[in-house]
Enzyme design. Structure first.
Site, PDB file in Angstrom:
ATOM      1  N   GLU A 311       0.911  -1.307  -0.524  1.00 43.23           N
ATOM      2  CA  GLU A 311       0.155   0.052  -0.163  1.00 43.23           C
ATOM      3  C   GLU A 311       0.778   1.764   0.084  1.00 43.23           C
ATOM      4  O   GLU A 311       0.357   2.372   0.168  1.00 43.23           O
ATOM      5  CB  GLU A 311      -0.935  -0.264   1.079  1.00 43.23           C
ATOM      6  CG  GLU A 311      -1.958  -1.197   1.114  1.00 43.23           C
ATOM      7  CD  GLU A 311      -2.553  -1.352   2.510  1.00 43.23           C
ATOM      8  OE1 GLU A 311      -4.042  -1.342   2.820  1.00 43.23           O
ATOM      9  OE2 GLU A 311      -2.396  -0.845   3.798  1.00 43.23           O
TER      10      GLU A 311
HETATM   11  C1  ACM Z   1      -2.161  -5.977   4.398  1.00 35.59           C
HETATM   12  O1  ACM Z   1      -3.131  -6.215   4.277  1.00 35.59           O
HETATM   13  N1  ACM Z   1      -1.190  -4.428   3.648  1.00 35.59           N
HETATM   14  C2  ACM Z   1      -0.531  -5.929   4.151  1.00 35.59           C
END
Ligand code: ACM
Length: 511
Positions: A311
């Protein structure tokens, strides 16, 4: 004759035709001392009986009671158990295998009126995958050493052998480092929703690593980067880009609250993700990364260092690839195996040894499988953590208010169970899979009791995916078998102090 309930399902189990072994206060335990201590802890908790030391001599007299021994030669972590009226023999191929045999034996203990028995049975067992993990996020809410030790006890009882600690995130930095003391001095004091923060001292971390080793678990430390790094900026403003605030982020902060939108130099206490980034084209960043992973490598006996990589929405794609390539090479140069969330597979030059951790759905979303494939193409492998099955922080369909729902809505115990590792990333079968890991993110999880309720019983499904034969290769690998076997563990879990969620999907046995 019905089979005794064992979770995760063993490779082979056959009920014996004879009478059960009767446990009494005179039952002796002989052989390996560490395994005997582990068995005594389980037996005493479950039955109140304290096994006797062997009354005579050599410790090899099988008629004496319970014999625990290591006999080299089998597959790593494998064990055998034979139980008849006269004796119980547990043989491990190594110390871990013997420990797992003891965990199975603990599950076999049953009440017979006012007595305790172990049914006649023969079990031969070995894991399908070498890596079987749980992850605990100690950044969104901090969880102290005692809670972590309890989690190790619980996870190892299901033959899980890796504890991944998500040690840093936007909301806090939780590991003390001598090379960078400002991190815990300036960036560990808070958590989501104004809750208290905290951090592990170097001694705390050593204590966790040693406790895990005593239960045959390794610790996999994660320092998430280049995103999820707002806390780094509290200690080292010069390393952090300014937060990038998207409309999606405003919406999350509106809906979930917890704290204000991020501002440079101010602790972040809300839930949103994807706004922070380390500076990618500044050598000071790589000095920092070298200090952090160099010190963690020296503190961590296990082979893996996890650098996150998920992310990173505030980092440009080219910059992300450059960063991932450099940091994975740096970790490999430290003699460790890098691990990263699957997004890091968008960098085709990620170090060849890097293990990818897949956190897409059981049926991969667009583009996710291709990123995961990079690690396998490089000759490395994947850890599977499909979010709509074994993200243990997803809400249950009914019951506790804890948890989130973003991964395809609430996750039932049946959802957690109903997937096959070799069918997730197309074309990636057992040889490309290092193992299975069930993460627990802690945006809403504040206490040890919260952990128990979210983790149990669903973690048993992850343990079975990681340990047991593949679906279709064993009569036990069905939801109907699993739910009955898990239900039979209720009294054992209660005796271990596990506050499991009494899901109505499971036919719980009460004694
Ligand atoms: C995640 O759930 N951002 C690895």
């Amino acid at each position: 004759m019905s089979l005794p309930a064992v979770v995760p399902a063993p490779a082979s189990i056959e009920a014996g035709s004879g009478a059960p072994f009767r446990l009494t206060s005179a039952t002796s335990v002989s052989g390996d001392a560490d395994a005997a201590a582990a068995l005594a802890a389980t037996l005493t908790a479950r039955t109140g009986l304290t096994p006797a030391a062997p009354s005579t001599g050599s410790g090899t007299d099988e008629s004496a009671g319970i014999e625990l021994r290591i006999a080299a030669g089998g597959a790593p972590e494998s064990y055998r158990i034979t139980v008849d009226e006269a004796s119980i023999v547990v043989t491990g191929a190594d110390a871990a295998g013997l420990f797992y045999g003891v965990q199975t034996l603990g599950q076999l203990v049953a009440r017979d009126g006012g007595d305790w028995v172990v049914p006649a049975v023969a079990i031969e067992d070995a894991p399908r995958f070498a890596y079987r993990g749980v992850m605990l996020d100690v950044a969104r809410h901090f969880h102290g050493v005692d809670t972590v030790k309890g989690y190790i006890d619980r996870a190892s009882s299901l033959k899980l052998n890796a504890l991944h600690l998500h040690l840093t995130d936007d909301q806090g930095w939780r590991i003390q480092l001598a090379s960078r003391p400002e991190l815990t001095e300036k960036a560990s004091g808070t958590a989501i929703g104004g809750d208290p923060g905290g951090f592990y001292t170097k001694d705390d971390y050593r204590e966790i690593v040693e406790y895990a080793a005593s239960r045959h678990m390794i610790v996999v430390p994660e320092v998430d980067m280049p995103g999820h790094t707002h806390a780094v900026g509290l200690a080292y403003p010069e390393l952090a880009e300014d937060p990038v605030i998207s409309d999606h982020m405003r919406e999350i902060v509106d809906v979930y609250g917890g704290g204000a939108l991020p501002e440079p130099g101010v602790p972040f206490e809300a839930l949103a993700v994807g706004f922070s980034s380390l500076k990618i084209h500044d050598e000071a960043t790589y000095d920092f990364v070298a200090d952090v992973f160099g010190e963690l490598a020296a503190m961590t006996p296990g082979p893996y260092l996890h650098f996150g990589g998920d992310e990173s929405l505030a980092t440009a794609d080219d910059d992300f690839a450059y960063f991932v390539t450099r940091v994975s090479a740096l970790i490999a140069d430290l003699g460790k195996t890098p691990v990263a969330w699957h997004e890091a597979g968008s960098a085709k030059d990620v170090a060849d040894t890097t293990i990818g951790q897949y956190w897409g759905y059981v049926t991969p979303q667009e583009g996710f499988a291709a990123k995961a494939q990079t690690f396998v193409d490089n000759g490395a492998s994947l850890i599977l953590s499909p979010a709509d099955a074994i993200y243990l922080d997803m809400k249950y369909p009914s019951g506790p208010e804890l948890g989130l729902t973003w991964a395809n809505g609430p996750t039932s115990v049946q959802d957690a169970y109903s997937w096959e590792p070799a069918d997730v990333v197309p074309g990636v079968g057992d040889e490309g899979i290092l193992g299975v890991e069930a993460p627990l993110w802690t945006e809403t999880i504040r206490t040890a009791a919260d952990i128990d309720t979210m983790v149990f019983p669903r973690v048993a499904a992850a343990a079975e995916a990681g340990w047991s034969p593949r679906t279709g290769e064993s009569d036990l690998r069905t939801w109907e078998s699993f739910r009955a076997r898990v239900g039979a563990l209720g009294p054992l879990w209660t005796s271990m102090g596990i506050g499991f969620h009494p899901s109505e999907e499971i036919p719980w046995v009460t004694e």
